[in-house]
Scaffold this active site. Structure first.
Site, PDB file in Angstrom:
ATOM      1  N   ARG A 147       0.863  -1.190   0.000  1.00 46.61           N
ATOM      2  CA  ARG A 147       0.000   0.000   0.000  1.00 46.61           C
ATOM      3  C   ARG A 147       0.893   1.231   0.000  1.00 46.61           C
ATOM      4  O   ARG A 147       1.831   1.318   0.793  1.00 46.61           O
ATOM      5  CB  ARG A 147      -0.879  -0.007   1.250  1.00 46.61           C
ATOM      6  CG  ARG A 147      -1.901   1.109   1.256  1.00 46.61           C
ATOM      7  CD  ARG A 147      -2.622   1.199   2.585  1.00 46.61           C
ATOM      8  NE  ARG A 147      -1.950   2.098   3.485  1.00 46.61           N
ATOM      9  CZ  ARG A 147      -2.528   2.652   4.564  1.00 46.61           C
ATOM     10  NH1 ARG A 147      -3.787   2.389   4.867  1.00 46.61           N
ATOM     11  NH2 ARG A 147      -1.847   3.452   5.353  1.00 46.61           N
ATOM     12  N   TYR A 159      -2.577  11.606   6.065  1.00 47.78           N
ATOM     13  CA  TYR A 159      -2.942  10.311   6.628  1.00 47.78           C
ATOM     14  C   TYR A 159      -1.970   9.219   6.154  1.00 47.78           C
ATOM     15  O   TYR A 159      -1.647   9.151   4.972  1.00 47.78           O
ATOM     16  CB  TYR A 159      -4.384   9.902   6.212  1.00 47.78           C
ATOM     17  CG  TYR A 159      -4.570   8.417   6.370  1.00 47.78           C
ATOM     18  CD1 TYR A 159      -4.804   7.866   7.623  1.00 47.78           C
ATOM     19  CD2 TYR A 159      -4.393   7.548   5.285  1.00 47.78           C
ATOM     20  CE1 TYR A 159      -4.881   6.496   7.801  1.00 47.78           C
ATOM     21  CE2 TYR A 159      -4.475   6.177   5.449  1.00 47.78           C
ATOM     22  CZ  TYR A 159      -4.715   5.663   6.717  1.00 47.78           C
ATOM     23  OH  TYR A 159      -4.771   4.306   6.884  1.00 47.78           O
ATOM     24  N   ASP A 208      -5.024   3.919  -0.140  1.00 46.15           N
ATOM     25  CA  ASP A 208      -6.166   4.158   0.756  1.00 46.15           C
ATOM     26  C   ASP A 208      -6.523   5.647   0.714  1.00 46.15           C
ATOM     27  O   ASP A 208      -5.730   6.497   1.126  1.00 46.15           O
ATOM     28  CB  ASP A 208      -5.755   3.744   2.188  1.00 46.15           C
ATOM     29  CG  ASP A 208      -6.923   3.686   3.149  1.00 46.15           C
ATOM     30  OD1 ASP A 208      -8.011   4.205   2.820  1.00 46.15           O
ATOM     31  OD2 ASP A 208      -6.734   3.124   4.257  1.00 46.15           O
ATOM     32  N   HIS A 210      -9.026   6.830   2.383  1.00 48.44           N
ATOM     33  CA  HIS A 210      -9.456   7.063   3.765  1.00 48.44           C
ATOM     34  C   HIS A 210     -10.691   7.971   3.847  1.00 48.44           C
ATOM     35  O   HIS A 210     -10.739   8.940   4.610  1.00 48.44           O
ATOM     36  CB  HIS A 210      -8.299   7.618   4.613  1.00 48.44           C
ATOM     37  CG  HIS A 210      -8.243   7.014   5.987  1.00 48.44           C
ATOM     38  ND1 HIS A 210      -8.570   7.725   7.114  1.00 48.44           N
ATOM     39  CD2 HIS A 210      -7.912   5.775   6.407  1.00 48.44           C
ATOM     40  CE1 HIS A 210      -8.442   6.935   8.180  1.00 48.44           C
ATOM     41  NE2 HIS A 210      -8.043   5.749   7.770  1.00 48.44           N
ATOM     42  N   GLU A 234      -8.906   2.128  -1.943  1.00 51.53           N
ATOM     43  CA  GLU A 234      -9.670   1.800  -0.722  1.00 51.53           C
ATOM     44  C   GLU A 234     -10.424   2.995  -0.170  1.00 51.53           C
ATOM     45  O   GLU A 234      -9.911   4.116  -0.184  1.00 51.53           O
ATOM     46  CB  GLU A 234      -8.662   1.296   0.320  1.00 51.53           C
ATOM     47  CG  GLU A 234      -9.291   0.951   1.651  1.00 51.53           C
ATOM     48  CD  GLU A 234      -8.237   0.535   2.673  1.00 51.53           C
ATOM     49  OE1 GLU A 234      -7.121   0.137   2.277  1.00 51.53           O
ATOM     50  OE2 GLU A 234      -8.537   0.615   3.879  1.00 51.53           O
ATOM     51  N   GLU A 260     -13.535  -1.491   6.439  1.00 52.03           N
ATOM     52  CA  GLU A 260     -12.849  -1.671   7.727  1.00 52.03           C
ATOM     53  C   GLU A 260     -13.674  -1.092   8.877  1.00 52.03           C
ATOM     54  O   GLU A 260     -13.553  -1.554   9.999  1.00 52.03           O
ATOM     55  CB  GLU A 260     -11.442  -1.061   7.691  1.00 52.03           C
ATOM     56  CG  GLU A 260     -11.430   0.444   7.551  1.00 52.03           C
ATOM     57  CD  GLU A 260     -10.032   1.030   7.401  1.00 52.03           C
ATOM     58  OE1 GLU A 260      -9.187   0.409   6.747  1.00 52.03           O
ATOM     59  OE2 GLU A 260      -9.807   2.129   7.932  1.00 52.03           O
ATOM     60  N   ARG A 281     -13.564  -5.491   3.612  1.00 55.36           N
ATOM     61  CA  ARG A 281     -12.463  -5.376   4.579  1.00 55.36           C
ATOM     62  C   ARG A 281     -12.863  -5.619   6.035  1.00 55.36           C
ATOM     63  O   ARG A 281     -12.122  -5.265   6.956  1.00 55.36           O
ATOM     64  CB  ARG A 281     -11.855  -3.970   4.454  1.00 55.36           C
ATOM     65  CG  ARG A 281     -11.464  -3.614   3.062  1.00 55.36           C
ATOM     66  CD  ARG A 281     -10.015  -3.334   2.843  1.00 55.36           C
ATOM     67  NE  ARG A 281      -9.401  -2.470   3.797  1.00 55.36           N
ATOM     68  CZ  ARG A 281      -8.387  -2.850   4.583  1.00 55.36           C
ATOM     69  NH1 ARG A 281      -7.918  -4.081   4.515  1.00 55.36           N
ATOM     70  NH2 ARG A 281      -7.853  -1.997   5.423  1.00 55.36           N
ATOM     71  N   GLU A 337      -4.148  -7.606   5.260  1.00 54.98           N
ATOM     72  CA  GLU A 337      -3.297  -6.448   5.559  1.00 54.98           C
ATOM     73  C   GLU A 337      -2.455  -6.740   6.799  1.00 54.98           C
ATOM     74  O   GLU A 337      -2.919  -7.406   7.729  1.00 54.98           O
ATOM     75  CB  GLU A 337      -4.184  -5.219   5.815  1.00 54.98           C
ATOM     76  CG  GLU A 337      -3.405  -3.949   6.144  1.00 54.98           C
ATOM     77  CD  GLU A 337      -4.320  -2.775   6.523  1.00 54.98           C
ATOM     78  OE1 GLU A 337      -5.489  -3.012   6.891  1.00 54.98           O
ATOM     79  OE2 GLU A 337      -3.858  -1.626   6.432  1.00 54.98           O
ATOM     80  N   TRP A 400     -12.005  12.124   8.531  1.00 54.25           N
ATOM     81  CA  TRP A 400     -10.567  11.856   8.663  1.00 54.25           C
ATOM     82  C   TRP A 400     -10.228  10.568   8.013  1.00 54.25           C
ATOM     83  O   TRP A 400     -10.371   9.681   7.728  1.00 54.25           O
ATOM     84  CB  TRP A 400     -10.121  11.816  10.126  1.00 54.25           C
ATOM     85  CG  TRP A 400      -8.678  11.472  10.233  1.00 54.25           C
ATOM     86  CD1 TRP A 400      -7.608  12.278   9.955  1.00 54.25           C
ATOM     87  CD2 TRP A 400      -8.122  10.202  10.604  1.00 54.25           C
ATOM     88  NE1 TRP A 400      -6.440  11.618  10.146  1.00 54.25           N
ATOM     89  CE2 TRP A 400      -6.713  10.329  10.531  1.00 54.25           C
ATOM     90  CE3 TRP A 400      -8.679   8.983  10.966  1.00 54.25           C
ATOM     91  CZ2 TRP A 400      -5.841   9.287  10.831  1.00 54.25           C
ATOM     92  CZ3 TRP A 400      -7.834   7.943  11.271  1.00 54.25           C
ATOM     93  CH2 TRP A 400      -6.423   8.082  11.212  1.00 54.25           C
TER      94      TRP A 400
HETATM   95  C1  CS2 Z   1      -6.406   2.136   7.781  1.00 48.50           C
HETATM   96  C2  CS2 Z   1      -6.250   2.162   9.242  1.00 48.50           C
HETATM   97  O1  CS2 Z   1      -5.284   0.068   7.716  1.00 48.50           O
HETATM   98  C3  CS2 Z   1      -6.002   0.842   7.102  1.00 48.50           C
HETATM   99  O2  CS2 Z   1      -6.390   0.669   5.963  1.00 48.50           O
HETATM  100  O3  CS2 Z   1      -7.456   2.757   7.184  1.00 48.50           O
HETATM  101  O4  CS2 Z   1      -4.941   2.551   9.453  1.00 48.50           O
HETATM  102  C4  CS2 Z   1      -7.171   3.088  10.051  1.00 48.50           C
HETATM  103  O5  CS2 Z   1      -6.844   4.416   9.831  1.00 48.50           O
HETATM  104  C5  CS2 Z   1      -7.024   2.767  11.504  1.00 48.50           C
HETATM  105  O6  CS2 Z   1      -7.289   1.422  11.718  1.00 48.50           O
HETATM  106  C6  CS2 Z   1      -7.906   3.633  12.372  1.00 48.50           C
HETATM  107  O7  CS2 Z   1      -7.876   3.201  13.686  1.00 48.50           O
HETATM  108 MG    MG Z   2      -8.015   1.756   5.413  1.00 52.06          MG
END
Ligand code: CS2
Ligand code: MG
Length: 400
Positions: A147, A159, A208, A210, A234, A260, A281, A337, A400
């Site tokens: 990634r 991020y 990602d 995000h 993602e 996620e 995810r 991951e 975020w």
């Molecule tokens: C993220 C995470 O792993 C990922 O893809 O989006 O790092 C996420 O930001 C954290 O799990 C938040 O606690």
């Molecule tokens: Mg993520």
């Protein structure tokens, strides 16, 4: 086999983790992870104050009934706190059942569908070149999927790039970061151009977003980066509104991953049934344990969607163990991951799973193969910590 005791252990070996340990009258115990990054004590209380009293005296072998009791039996159902608490109970009970059967957990799920799991990790750089150097280093170590996140010039913090990255900050209030979509959209294709020029197309690259874009912006980006042939893009859009993914899908063939933050099959039912994503995810932590993620995976399998368990370092090594046994079995596995736990966490949670050449291996010990060293955990008391928040330059709050 009766449940005689259940204790909630909150510790911070490098970062906060919430663990549930369930003990039985046959001397077998199991452990589950209940960590929700930045909201740890809420799950600890949900477990301690509301679930643990109902667990004592129950038959530990009744995993399904206990799951339904805590899910259907709660009038206020679903949500990340509830589902993480149920997950910790569920994973601990699967651990107990597998130990009692003297089998690795994947055997109870139906046996191995594969020997080892394709895994991706994170290359994060302050500059495009630095990100490239990190990719080169991981490639050298044998990683097949990486990634890539890079600091967006003009934004003070991006991020996934800072050392602490997605780790919660040990502060008394969330840190405020700045976000600017046009700057990001101009930048990302440059990063991917560089990486494809430098590494060619054999290496799997993931990115990602995000949850930062609107569906229209995400559709444009997904279309533009088709030429980079990503393994996936993602969390392009916050997915409370599942149908917003239709627009992205209509405009691009870039594979999409998501989920996620989902905690139930209902959060992804439409995305799955309309085939709006390619990878789901959800983890055995935030989505209600092994019992619930296997239902999500089975639904996804009907629609050619593959699994990709979230593996950030903010879930304990227990969740990684549970995820790897699930991955070992699940017929529609996609990728796993892995973001490296702090060393202190590895000492508190001795585990059998291991990494080799860009693949994770579940191990063969009975149960999920992860334990907790309670004495070591005591050395790392809980620290208040928050994830960041994001605002636009005019002060507007953003995802975020
Ligand atoms: C993220 C995470 O792993 C990922 O893809 O989006 O790092 C996420 O930001 C954290 O799990 C938040 O606690
Ligand atoms: Mg993520």
């Amino acid at each position: 086999m009766k449940i005689t005791n259940a204790k909630v252990i909150v510790c911070s070996p490098g970062r906060n983790f919430v663990t549930l340990k369930i003990e039985t009258d046959e001397g077998i115990y199991g452990i589950g992870d209940a960590t929700v990054n930045g909201r740890e004590l809420a799950v600890a209380s949900y477990l301690q104050d509301h679930l643990v009293p109902c667990l004592i005296g129950r038959d530990a072998s009744q995993i399904e009934d206990i799951w339904q009791y805590f899910y259907k039996g709660a009038y206020w159902r679903r949500g990340p706190i509830t589902m993480a608490a149920i997950a910790a109970v569920d994973v601990a009970l699967w651990d107990i059942k597998a130990k009692a059967a003297n089998m690795p957990l994947y055997q109870l799920l139906g046996g191995a569908s594969r020997t080892h799991m394709l895994t991706y990790t994170h290359a994060n750089g302050e500059t495009i070149e630095e990100t490239g150097d990190k990719v080169a280093a991981f490639k050298e170590q044998g990683w097949k999927a990486i990634r890539v996140q890079s600091a967006v010039p003009g934004l003070p913090v991006t991020y996934g790039v800072e050392k602490v990255g997605s780790l919660a900050q040990a502060e008394d209030k969330p840190r405020e970061t700045l976000w600017d979509t046009p700057t990001y959209l101009r930048f990302l294709p440059k990063l991917l151009d560089h990486l494809r020029d430098r590494f060619g197309y054999e290496l799997h690259l993931l990115h990602d977003v995000h949850h930062r874009l609107t569906p229209q912006e995400a559709a444009g980006l997904a279309k533009e980066v088709e030429r980079h042939r990503l393994f996936w893009l993602e969390d392009a859009v916050p997915a409370e509104n599942q149908e917003s993914f239709r627009l992205i899908r209509q405009h691009s063939t870039t594979p999409l991953a998501l989920g996620e933050v989902f905690n139930s099959i209902h959060d992804c039912r439409q995305l799955i049934q309309e085939q709006l994503i390619d990878y789901i995810r959800t983890t055995p932590l935030h989505a209600g344990g092994i019992t619930h993620v296997r239902r999500i995976a089975d639904l996804a399998g009907l629609y050619h969607i593959r699994t990709a368990c979230h593996g950030a370092a903010d879930m304990s090594p227990i969740t990684m163990g549970a995820a790897l046994h699930f991955d070992r079995w699940v017929p529609n596995f996609g990728i796993q991951e892995y973001a490296f736990h702090p060393d202190e966490a590895k000492n508190v949670f001795p585990h059998e799973w291991h990494l080799r050449d860009g693949y994770l291996y579940s191990g063969e010990k009975p149960g999920h193969g992860v334990d907790i060293d309670e004495k070591a955990a005591e050395k790392y008391p809980y620290r208040q910590a928050y994830l960041d928040v994001a605002r636009l330059s005019d002060g507007t709050m953003w995802s975020w």
